[in-house]
Structure formats: structure tokens, C-alpha cells
Write an enzyme that holds these catalytic residues in place. Structure first.
Site, PDB file in Angstrom:
ATOM      1  N   ASP A   1      -0.368   2.915   8.314  1.00  0.00           N
ATOM      2  CA  ASP A   1      -0.954   2.179   9.445  1.00  0.00           C
ATOM      3  C   ASP A   1      -0.209   2.315  10.777  1.00  0.00           C
ATOM      4  O   ASP A   1      -0.778   2.038  11.829  1.00  0.00           O
ATOM      5  CB  ASP A   1      -1.036   0.679   9.106  1.00  0.00           C
ATOM      6  CG  ASP A   1      -2.039   0.387   8.006  1.00  0.00           C
ATOM      7  OD1 ASP A   1      -2.834   1.283   7.677  1.00  0.00           O
ATOM      8  OD2 ASP A   1      -2.020  -0.737   7.470  1.00  0.00           O
TER       9      ASP A   1
ATOM     10  N   GLY B   1       0.847  -1.203   0.000  1.00  0.00           N
ATOM     11  CA  GLY B   1       0.000   0.000   0.000  1.00  0.00           C
ATOM     12  C   GLY B   1       0.880   1.250   0.000  1.00  0.00           C
ATOM     13  O   GLY B   1       1.870   1.300   0.733  1.00  0.00           O
TER      14      GLY B   1
ATOM     15  N   ARG C   1      -6.515  -2.370   9.748  1.00  0.00           N
ATOM     16  CA  ARG C   1      -7.141  -3.688   9.889  1.00  0.00           C
ATOM     17  C   ARG C   1      -6.699  -4.395  11.159  1.00  0.00           C
ATOM     18  O   ARG C   1      -7.486  -5.012  11.849  1.00  0.00           O
ATOM     19  CB  ARG C   1      -6.829  -4.574   8.676  1.00  0.00           C
ATOM     20  CG  ARG C   1      -7.698  -4.266   7.487  1.00  0.00           C
ATOM     21  CD  ARG C   1      -7.218  -4.986   6.267  1.00  0.00           C
ATOM     22  NE  ARG C   1      -5.899  -4.523   5.867  1.00  0.00           N
ATOM     23  CZ  ARG C   1      -5.271  -4.856   4.751  1.00  0.00           C
ATOM     24  NH1 ARG C   1      -5.837  -5.679   3.919  1.00  0.00           N
ATOM     25  NH2 ARG C   1      -4.085  -4.370   4.463  1.00  0.00           N
TER      26      ARG C   1
ATOM     27  N   ASP D   1       4.604  -4.177   6.400  1.00  0.00           N
ATOM     28  CA  ASP D   1       5.121  -5.434   6.957  1.00  0.00           C
ATOM     29  C   ASP D   1       5.252  -6.534   5.906  1.00  0.00           C
ATOM     30  O   ASP D   1       6.207  -7.319   5.950  1.00  0.00           O
ATOM     31  CB  ASP D   1       4.301  -5.891   8.162  1.00  0.00           C
ATOM     32  CG  ASP D   1       2.812  -5.960   7.873  1.00  0.00           C
ATOM     33  OD1 ASP D   1       2.388  -5.584   6.756  1.00  0.00           O
ATOM     34  OD2 ASP D   1       2.066  -6.406   8.763  1.00  0.00           O
TER      35      ASP D   1
ATOM     36  N   ARG E   1       1.397  -5.273  -5.600  1.00  0.00           N
ATOM     37  CA  ARG E   1       1.394  -6.481  -4.776  1.00  0.00           C
ATOM     38  C   ARG E   1       1.713  -7.612  -5.748  1.00  0.00           C
ATOM     39  O   ARG E   1       1.072  -7.732  -6.791  1.00  0.00           O
ATOM     40  CB  ARG E   1       0.054  -6.638  -4.072  1.00  0.00           C
ATOM     41  CG  ARG E   1      -0.108  -5.513  -3.033  1.00  0.00           C
ATOM     42  CD  ARG E   1      -1.336  -5.626  -2.190  1.00  0.00           C
ATOM     43  NE  ARG E   1      -1.218  -4.763  -1.020  1.00  0.00           N
ATOM     44  CZ  ARG E   1      -2.049  -3.756  -0.747  1.00  0.00           C
ATOM     45  NH1 ARG E   1      -3.038  -3.481  -1.550  1.00  0.00           N
ATOM     46  NH2 ARG E   1      -1.877  -3.042   0.338  1.00  0.00           N
TER      47      ARG E   1
ATOM     48  N   THR F   1       4.070   3.164   5.370  1.00  0.00           N
ATOM     49  CA  THR F   1       2.665   2.759   5.497  1.00  0.00           C
ATOM     50  C   THR F   1       1.945   3.751   6.397  1.00  0.00           C
ATOM     51  O   THR F   1       2.534   4.236   7.362  1.00  0.00           O
ATOM     52  CB  THR F   1       2.523   1.333   6.088  1.00  0.00           C
ATOM     53  OG1 THR F   1       1.149   1.129   6.478  1.00  0.00           O
ATOM     54  CG2 THR F   1       3.396   1.097   7.304  1.00  0.00           C
TER      55      THR F   1
ATOM     56  N   ASP G   1       1.928   0.289  11.868  1.00  0.00           N
ATOM     57  CA  ASP G   1       1.826  -1.048  12.455  1.00  0.00           C
ATOM     58  C   ASP G   1       3.159  -1.789  12.476  1.00  0.00           C
ATOM     59  O   ASP G   1       3.191  -3.003  12.658  1.00  0.00           O
ATOM     60  CB  ASP G   1       0.783  -1.881  11.678  1.00  0.00           C
ATOM     61  CG  ASP G   1       1.134  -2.004  10.198  1.00  0.00           C
ATOM     62  OD1 ASP G   1       2.014  -1.257   9.719  1.00  0.00           O
ATOM     63  OD2 ASP G   1       0.535  -2.852   9.514  1.00  0.00           O
TER      64      ASP G   1
HETATM   65  P1  ADP Z   1       2.512  -4.039   2.728  1.00  0.00           P
HETATM   66  O1  ADP Z   1       3.972  -3.989   2.468  1.00  0.00           O
HETATM   67  O2  ADP Z   1       1.850  -2.709   2.566  1.00  0.00           O
HETATM   68  O3  ADP Z   1       2.176  -4.730   4.037  1.00  0.00           O
HETATM   69  P2  ADP Z   1       1.626  -6.453   1.274  1.00  0.00           P
HETATM   70  O4  ADP Z   1       1.351  -7.244   2.510  1.00  0.00           O
HETATM   71  O5  ADP Z   1       0.619  -6.509   0.186  1.00  0.00           O
HETATM   72  O6  ADP Z   1       1.830  -4.896   1.546  1.00  0.00           O
HETATM   73  O7  ADP Z   1       3.029  -6.947   0.719  1.00  0.00           O
HETATM   74  C1  ADP Z   1       3.599  -6.355  -0.438  1.00  0.00           C
HETATM   75  C2  ADP Z   1       4.338  -7.397  -1.251  1.00  0.00           C
HETATM   76  O8  ADP Z   1       5.429  -7.920  -0.484  1.00  0.00           O
HETATM   77  C3  ADP Z   1       3.527  -8.625  -1.635  1.00  0.00           C
HETATM   78  O9  ADP Z   1       2.707  -8.404  -2.752  1.00  0.00           O
HETATM   79  C4  ADP Z   1       4.639  -9.611  -1.964  1.00  0.00           C
HETATM   80  O10 ADP Z   1       5.182  -9.369  -3.223  1.00  0.00           O
HETATM   81  C5  ADP Z   1       5.687  -9.268  -0.900  1.00  0.00           C
HETATM   82  N1  ADP Z   1       5.560 -10.202   0.227  1.00  0.00           N
HETATM   83  C6  ADP Z   1       4.667 -10.158   1.233  1.00  0.00           C
HETATM   84  N2  ADP Z   1       4.826 -11.199   2.080  1.00  0.00           N
HETATM   85  C7  ADP Z   1       5.850 -11.938   1.578  1.00  0.00           C
HETATM   86  C8  ADP Z   1       6.494 -13.155   1.965  1.00  0.00           C
HETATM   87  N3  ADP Z   1       6.117 -13.822   3.036  1.00  0.00           N
HETATM   88  N4  ADP Z   1       7.520 -13.581   1.197  1.00  0.00           N
HETATM   89  C9  ADP Z   1       7.908 -12.908   0.095  1.00  0.00           C
HETATM   90  N5  ADP Z   1       7.346 -11.763  -0.319  1.00  0.00           N
HETATM   91  C10 ADP Z   1       6.325 -11.286   0.396  1.00  0.00           C
HETATM   92  O1  F6P Z   2      -1.863  -0.971   4.665  1.00  0.00           O
HETATM   93  C1  F6P Z   2      -2.365   0.262   4.269  1.00  0.00           C
HETATM   94  C2  F6P Z   2      -3.851   0.196   4.038  1.00  0.00           C
HETATM   95  O2  F6P Z   2      -4.274   1.482   3.634  1.00  0.00           O
HETATM   96  C3  F6P Z   2      -4.701  -0.306   5.192  1.00  0.00           C
HETATM   97  O3  F6P Z   2      -4.920   0.655   6.197  1.00  0.00           O
HETATM   98  C4  F6P Z   2      -5.969  -0.710   4.485  1.00  0.00           C
HETATM   99  O4  F6P Z   2      -6.680  -1.665   5.226  1.00  0.00           O
HETATM  100  C5  F6P Z   2      -5.436  -1.287   3.204  1.00  0.00           C
HETATM  101  O5  F6P Z   2      -4.157  -0.702   2.982  1.00  0.00           O
HETATM  102  C6  F6P Z   2      -6.319  -1.041   2.002  1.00  0.00           C
HETATM  103  O6  F6P Z   2      -5.754  -1.723   0.934  1.00  0.00           O
HETATM  104  P1  F6P Z   2      -6.134  -1.472  -0.589  1.00  0.00           P
HETATM  105  O7  F6P Z   2      -5.382  -0.257  -1.025  1.00  0.00           O
HETATM  106  O8  F6P Z   2      -5.673  -2.700  -1.270  1.00  0.00           O
HETATM  107  O9  F6P Z   2      -7.604  -1.242  -0.637  1.00  0.00           O
END
Ligand code: ADP
Ligand code: F6P
Length: 321
Positions: free
Chosen positions: A129, A13, A173, A105, A74, A127, A131
Site C-alpha cells: 500500500d 497482508g 483503502r 501499520d 491476522r 505492504t 501507506d
Molecule cells: P497490516 O500489518 O497489514 O496493517 P493488520 O492491520 O491486519 O495488518 O494487523 C496485523 C496484526 O497486527 C493484527 O492481526 C494484530 O495481531 C496486530 N495488531 C494490529 N493492531 C494492533 C494493536 N492496536 N495492538 C496490538 N496488535 C495489533
Molecule cells: O494492506 C494490503 C491490502 O492488500 C490492501 O491494499 C487491501 O485493501 C487489503 O490488504 C486486502 O486484504 P485481504 O488480503 O484481507 O483481502
């Protein structure tokens, strides 16, 4: 031997201040004599070799912009070992030895996996969040909270005229920090977050007591992780006779120009990440704790849940009587 070439990417995000962080990484790296590359669309761009060389001008006029000029994505393929190997190969082919990952994360999990492929990695907390553990603040959080506070100021005007309650659904979330900080800063009567159990009947009674005691409005901030604002408002109205209205702030919270706090945090962390790479560090998450920049093992960061500031939650409840 010190590294000579690094790359930067944004992932997951987006958040306000990501551009300021990209600028800081690029300019700090160039200042220190490194070659610096940008990867488009996060891990997707790494796997598909969407990588370009950056210069001083590539990051001009972006410190004030929300979103990310590198786009974000993603990428399911990067969760696989094959995807991670392909990404590392593409980097090695260009002689890129280090990567700064700006994201949340999930992106940190990816950065850790990339470090296991022999690429030196640094994570920056991008982010809204807030978090991520081992940092007091994430890049974008301050701006998101300001947006929510501004919205609540406006809602308060009309709620006061009609002597109503306002249920405001905000993002978060698993982490209620946006709700907590915005609620505290707005004088909210109730803050519903995933970290703290709540009883809607008690909240309704508290709101009604406040109106009976002469209050002209009520603010209930709801983090999306506890349920929708619509549901909460409906239950409060049906079960307890409140006259509440719901507002869902949604992705508005993720846009707009970053606050000076987010720009400064992004600038400091971006510069710090480059200096850590130059010191030969890898697999670290950069953060700020009590004003000081810190680098923590990313493996530890992804395996720890951030604790909520219960002192702030209790303060908000004490002061909104
Ligand atoms: P954020 O970084 O905002 O928490 P996501 O959870 O969607 O967003 O993670 C972003 C990207 O990081 C994922 O689409 C994926 O490519 C990579 N990623 C997330 N978890 C893993 C994992 N366990 N191993 C490898 N890559 C990961
Ligand atoms: O992680 C950032 C965040 O904005 C969260 O607060 C929210 O739940 C989520 O991303 C929304 O994701 P998307 O942009 O995929 O709707």
C-alpha cells in the site's frame, strides 16, 4: 550488554519482497554472530510458540519469491494485553531479546505493544500500500505498481481498438499511492484516490473532451477506498454516456516475483534493522528517505498519516491532457 538472539516474523497482508527481507534479517544476524529464530504466522505464532531456529540455508532460494515462507496472519488475541504478555513470555523462555516485525501499520501497532513488554522491536514496512509514513517506499509497493502498469498496458491495446474507456480498480483503502504511481506511469486520464475529492461529471466531461480531441482510449484508475470500479464505471456510463469497461485487479497485485527495487529495499532494510537492534535500539520503524536508511520511533509512525504526493498527482493530470 549487546543482544545475542533475535527473531523475525511477517504479519498482516503479505507483500512481494517479504521473503527478501526475512533472508536479509537472518543472514545479517548470523553474519554478526547472533542466534536467529523465525516465528510462523506472525503474532499468532508468537502466542502459540511456533518458533524455530534458522541457519544460512533456511533462507536459501527465497529472494525471488513472492508471498512469505513464514506465512502471515491476522491475530485478534495479540490485541489484548494477555496475548502480548504470553508472546513476550514465549520469547524470553527461549532467550530471544529482539524481534523484527515485517508488516503494515497494524503490525507496527503490535510491534509497539511488544516493545512495551520489554522485547526490543524493529518494524520493517512490508505492504504493497505504501501507506507507512517516515519512509518513501514500502517493501512490495514497487512490484504492485509494476503489475498494475503491465495490466493497464494490455487494457490500453483493446480500449484503443474499440475507442473505449477503461476503469481499473486497484488496492488501497486509505492510501491512493498504488493508483497514483500506476496512473502517472500509465498516462491515465483520471486517478481517483481517497486523499483527493473528485466529481464524476467533471471526469466524464474530461474523458469526452479527450475523445473529441482525437484520443482513442481513456484510462481511469480507481483506488478501492473511493468505491468499487463497478460503481464508478456504471455511473460514468449511465450519467454521462461513456462506454467504459471495468477491470478489478485484486490480489493479483500482491503476488509474483518482487522487482529488483523491492529486493534491494528489503535487503537494505533487513540488514539495517539488525544493526539497529545491535546498537540497543528498540521500538523503531525502519524506512528509507531520499535514499538514506532511517529509524523513527514506531509510536510516532503509527500516530501519523502519510501525506499524498500532490505534486505527482498534479503532474499526472498536467501530462494526460
Ligand atoms: P497490516 O500489518 O497489514 O496493517 P493488520 O492491520 O491486519 O495488518 O494487523 C496485523 C496484526 O497486527 C493484527 O492481526 C494484530 O495481531 C496486530 N495488531 C494490529 N493492531 C494492533 C494493536 N492496536 N495492538 C496490538 N496488535 C495489533
Ligand atoms: O494492506 C494490503 C491490502 O492488500 C490492501 O491494499 C487491501 O485493501 C487489503 O490488504 C486486502 O486484504 P485481504 O488480503 O484481507 O483481502
Amino acid at each position: 550488554m549487546s543482544i545475542k538472539s533475535i527473531a523475525v516474523l511477517t504479519s498482516g497482508g503479505d507483500s512481494q519482497g517479504m521473503n527478501a527481507a526475512v533472508r536479509a534479517v537472518v543472514r545479517s544476524a548470523l553474519y554478526r554472530g547472533l542466534e536467529v529464530y523465525a516465528v510462523q504466522r506472525g503474532y499468532y505464532g508468537l502466542i502459540h510458540d511456533d518458533i524455530r531456529k534458522m541457519d544460512l540455508r533456511s533462507v536459501g532460494d527465497i529472494i525471488q519469491r513472492g508471498g512469505t515462507i513464514l506465512q502471515t496472519a491476522r491475530c485478534e488475541e495479540f490485541r489484548t494485553l494477555e496475548g502480548q504478555q504470553k508472546a513476550a513470555e514465549n520469547l524470553r523462555k527461549r532467550g530471544i531479546e529482539g524481534v523484527v516485525v515485517i508488516g503494515g501499520d497494524g503490525s507496527y501497532q503490535g510491534a509497539y505493544k511488544l516493545s512495551l513488554q520489554g522485547i526490543k522491536t524493529m518494524g520493517l514496512p512490508g505492504t504493497i500500500d505504501n501507506d507507512i509514513p517516515f519512509t518513501d517506499y514500502t517493501i512490495g509497493f514497487d512490484t504492485a505498481v509494476s503489475i498494475v502498469v503491465d495490466a493497464i498496458n494490455k487494457l490500453r491495446d483493446t480500449m484503443t481498438s474499440h475507442e473505449r474507456s477503461s476503469v481499473v480498480e486497484v488496492m488501497g483503502r486509505h492510501c491512493g499511492d498504488i493508483a497514483l504511481y500506476a496512473g502517472l506511469a500509465s498516462g491515465a486520464e483520471a486517478i481517483l484516490v481517497p486523499e483527493v475529492d473528485f466529481d464524476l461529471n467533471k471526469i466524464a466531461t474530461r474523458m469526452k473532451d479527450h475523445f473529441n480531441a482525437g484520443k482513442k482510449h481513456g484510462i481511469i484508475v480507481v483506488a478501492e477506498g473511493v468505491g468499487t470500479g463497478e460503481d464508478i464505471s456504471k455511473k460514468l456510463n449511465e450519467q454521462s454516456g461513456l462506454d467504459s469497461r471495468v477491470t478489478v485487479l485484486g490480489h493479483i497485485q500482491r503476488g509474483g516475483t518482487p522487482t529488483h527495487n523491492d529486493r534491494i529495499l528489503a535487503s537494505r532494510l533487513g540488514d539495517f534493522a539488525v544493526s539497529q537492534l545491535l546498537e540497543g535500539k528498540s521500538g523503531k520503524a525502519c524506512g528509507i528517505i531520499e535514499g538514506k536508511l532511517v529509524a523513527t520511533d514506531i509510536e510516532k509512525v503509527v500516530n501519523t498519516k502519510k501525506a499524498m504526493r500532490m505534486d505527482l498527482f498534479e503532474l499526472a493530470m498536467r501530462l494526460s491532457q
